[in-house]
Design a protein around this motif. Sequence first.
Motif, mmCIF file in Angstrom:
data_model
loop_
_atom_site.group_PDB
_atom_site.id
_atom_site.type_symbol
_atom_site.label_atom_id
_atom_site.label_comp_id
_atom_site.label_asym_id
_atom_site.label_seq_id
_atom_site.Cartn_x
_atom_site.Cartn_y
_atom_site.Cartn_z
ATOM 1 N N VAL A 91 0.862 -1.185 0.000
ATOM 2 C CA VAL A 91 0.000 0.000 0.000
ATOM 3 C C VAL A 91 0.894 1.228 0.000
ATOM 4 O O VAL A 91 1.813 1.334 0.819
ATOM 5 N N LYS A 92 0.631 2.146 -0.896
ATOM 6 C CA LYS A 92 1.391 3.391 -0.924
ATOM 7 C C LYS A 92 0.866 4.319 0.168
ATOM 8 O O LYS A 92 -0.305 4.708 0.163
ATOM 9 N N LEU A 93 1.727 4.658 1.120
ATOM 10 C CA LEU A 93 1.325 5.511 2.234
ATOM 11 C C LEU A 93 1.764 6.952 1.987
ATOM 12 O O LEU A 93 2.809 7.210 1.401
ATOM 13 N N THR A 94 0.947 7.866 2.472
ATOM 14 C CA THR A 94 1.315 9.281 2.452
ATOM 15 C C THR A 94 1.286 9.806 3.879
ATOM 16 O O THR A 94 0.458 9.371 4.698
ATOM 17 N N HIS A 95 2.192 10.724 4.165
ATOM 18 C CA HIS A 95 2.241 11.345 5.489
ATOM 19 C C HIS A 95 1.113 12.365 5.575
ATOM 20 O O HIS A 95 1.056 13.311 4.794
ATOM 21 N N ALA A 96 0.191 12.155 6.521
ATOM 22 C CA ALA A 96 -0.999 13.003 6.622
ATOM 23 C C ALA A 96 -0.873 14.030 7.739
ATOM 24 O O ALA A 96 -1.865 14.538 8.251
ATOM 25 N N GLY A 97 0.351 14.331 8.137
ATOM 26 C CA GLY A 97 0.568 15.312 9.198
ATOM 27 C C GLY A 97 0.778 14.650 10.542
ATOM 28 O O GLY A 97 0.183 13.608 10.841
ATOM 29 N N GLY A 98 1.621 15.249 11.361
ATOM 30 C CA GLY A 98 1.894 14.699 12.689
ATOM 31 C C GLY A 98 2.457 13.292 12.582
ATOM 32 O O GLY A 98 3.402 13.036 11.834
ATOM 33 N N ASN A 99 1.851 12.364 13.320
ATOM 34 C CA ASN A 99 2.289 10.975 13.308
ATOM 35 C C ASN A 99 1.263 10.086 12.608
ATOM 36 O O ASN A 99 1.085 8.921 12.964
ATOM 37 N N THR A 100 0.581 10.640 11.611
ATOM 38 C CA THR A 100 -0.484 9.924 10.918
ATOM 39 C C THR A 100 -0.097 9.639 9.464
ATOM 40 O O THR A 100 0.463 10.496 8.781
ATOM 41 N N TYR A 101 -0.409 8.416 9.025
ATOM 42 C CA TYR A 101 -0.161 7.996 7.648
ATOM 43 C C TYR A 101 -1.456 7.422 7.079
ATOM 44 O O TYR A 101 -2.240 6.803 7.799
ATOM 45 N N LYS A 102 -1.659 7.623 5.790
ATOM 46 C CA LYS A 102 -2.862 7.111 5.138
ATOM 47 C C LYS A 102 -2.507 6.435 3.818
ATOM 48 O O LYS A 102 -1.531 6.797 3.156
ATOM 49 N N GLY A 103 -3.315 5.460 3.454
ATOM 50 C CA GLY A 103 -3.143 4.778 2.179
ATOM 51 C C GLY A 103 -4.461 4.161 1.757
ATOM 52 O O GLY A 103 -5.385 4.022 2.569
ATOM 53 N N GLU A 104 -4.562 3.801 0.485
ATOM 54 C CA GLU A 104 -5.796 3.217 -0.035
ATOM 55 C C GLU A 104 -5.535 1.851 -0.646
ATOM 56 O O GLU A 104 -4.447 1.584 -1.170
ATOM 57 N N PHE A 105 -6.547 0.989 -0.572
ATOM 58 C CA PHE A 105 -6.475 -0.321 -1.207
ATOM 59 C C PHE A 105 -7.879 -0.747 -1.620
ATOM 60 O O PHE A 105 -8.873 -0.200 -1.148
ATOM 61 N N PHE A 106 -7.941 -1.719 -2.519
ATOM 62 C CA PHE A 106 -9.212 -2.294 -2.947
ATOM 63 C C PHE A 106 -9.346 -3.695 -2.356
ATOM 64 O O PHE A 106 -8.456 -4.538 -2.540
ATOM 65 N N ALA A 107 -10.453 -3.938 -1.672
ATOM 66 C CA ALA A 107 -10.701 -5.272 -1.126
ATOM 67 C C ALA A 107 -10.935 -6.277 -2.241
ATOM 68 O O ALA A 107 -10.673 -7.475 -2.079
#
Length: 199
Positions: A91-107
Amino acid sequence: MNPTRWRHVAATASLFLALPFSATGATMNKPDVKLNPNPRMRYEITIEVNDAPGPFDSVDANINYRVANDACVPLTPVVGATVAPTRREPVKLTHAGGNTYKGEFFADLLQDEDYYGKGVCHWSVVSADVEAHKGKMDFASSVFNEDIFNHKEVTRFYANRAYAEDQTALVNSGNPDRSQFKDPSKTFSITLRAAEKTL
């Protein structure tokens, strides 16, 4: 599927794959797994690291998939076990500020298909796995199938001392209960949650 059952399935599969060729008697053809040309089940995974003693070298995430209906997979010769196909996708993660990371995937990333002539095999998500890397130490956490689809967050705790011992090569899976540590105040946490997103 119950997360405990998924863990049992994964452990059984790992044990089988460790067997030598002579024990299995034959090898199964590896299916040509294709990507779903029109995936619709999009999810966002959020990772929050709280109270860590310092930064991490990197944070990675992967989604584990497995064929859920074993009846579409033939038994292996001699051993007679059913080893359903699995696949691991980053999963490609992006830094969403602070200590938070987000990414997307398809089930539904992988194409359901009749791989063995025994009916259509249906893929399902087993888990989303995250590792925060510090030196040689990997701080690992997972959110399993049931919790993903019920939008339930999972938090695991780790000792600050382990962060300082980062030259020890270890996958540290932490503990779900902060009170189990000798000094709960000297711990940090990794929280995972997944939420479905509209296209």
